[in-house]
Design an enzyme around this catalytic site. Structure first.
Site, PDB file in Angstrom:
ATOM      1  N   ASP A   1       0.863  -1.169   0.000  1.00  0.00           N
ATOM      2  CA  ASP A   1       0.000   0.000   0.000  1.00  0.00           C
ATOM      3  C   ASP A   1       0.909   1.232   0.000  1.00  0.00           C
ATOM      4  OD1 ASP A   1      -2.362   1.650   0.469  1.00  0.00           O
ATOM      5  OD2 ASP A   1      -1.622   1.810   2.531  1.00  0.00           O
TER       6      ASP A   1
ATOM      7  N   ASP B   1      -0.088   5.170   1.031  1.00  0.00           N
ATOM      8  CA  ASP B   1      -0.273   6.120   2.126  1.00  0.00           C
ATOM      9  C   ASP B   1      -0.310   5.401   3.473  1.00  0.00           C
ATOM     10  OD1 ASP B   1      -0.694   8.634   0.583  1.00  0.00           O
ATOM     11  OD2 ASP B   1      -2.373   7.499  -0.233  1.00  0.00           O
TER      12      ASP B   1
END
Length: 221
Positions: free
Chosen positions: A13, A15
């Site tokens: 991922d 953020d």
């Protein structure tokens, strides 16, 4: 920590996992929430790890065009990159990985993802999966399944790195193993998965077939 496990690829991922954009994102979303009369403190924790259109659509606000609002929000986020920094140890860790064995899988659109990656100074993967690439965003597993397919591996042979509940659920649903990054967590996240605060806590080795093995470092002590 995944003792004896070998992974075909790592799926990250963005953020909260390889970079910290929370301050920038919450500045933009706070203004939006205030305009729509939402309780900011209650609303902000719900925005992380999901596509903007699904966050807005899920609110069922009367008279609100979720597509138009999401587009305007993402443009505002693209114009606010102040304070975006890498998660501790992320740059060196990503640079240590075989280029064909990792990618970023994010709920952000590609344009915003590239801007944040550049602002944080982390490596750009050869391929990414972004918001535009899937019909269903996290917690659906589609993004991680697509990333594995594009890398030519099976999701069940991958390790997903995530920080948010929606992304963790997506990783679980894909059949991958999951590592939780807690660097940006204000409160402890209850999870059955291994957790690290910094990539300085882990290192890698590769076997003759290119599979990746994780190993704790002295920083993990």
């Amino acid at each position: 920590m995944f003792s004896g496990s070998k992974f075909a690829a790592f799926l990250f991922d963005m953020d909260g996992t390889v970079l910290n954009s929370i301050a920038a994102a919450e500045r933009v979303w706070t203004k939006w929430a205030e305009r729509h009369g939402l309780d900011v403190a209650t609303f902000l924790p719900t925005i992380h790890g999901k596509r903007a259109i699904e966050t807005i659509g899920g609110l069922m606000l009367p008279g609100v065009d979720a597509v138009a609002e999401a587009d305007a929000l993402l443009k505002a986020e693209a114009n606010d990159l102040e304070g975006i920094i890498p998660i501790p140890g992320a740059v060196a860790f990503l640079e240590s990985l075989p280029p064909e064995r990792w990618t970023i899988v994010t709920s952000a659109p590609r344009e915003l993802a590239l801007l944040r990656i550049e602002a944080a100074g982390i490596p750009v993967p050869a391929m990414m999966v972004t918001a535009e690439d899937v019909t269903r965003g996290k917690p659906a597993p589609d993004c991680f399944l697509l990333a594995a397919k594009r890398l030519g591996v099976e999701a069940r042979d991958c390790l997903v790195f995530e920080d948010a509940p929606a992304g963790i659920a997506a990783g679980e649903a894909s059949g991958a193993s999951v590592m939780v990054i807690s660097a940006t967590h204000v409160h402890p996240l209850v999870t059955p998965h291994p957790t690290i605060r910094s990539y300085d806590e882990i290192g890698i080795a590769t076997d003759d077939n290119g599979f990746i093995v994780l190993a704790p470092t002295q920083a993990a002590a």
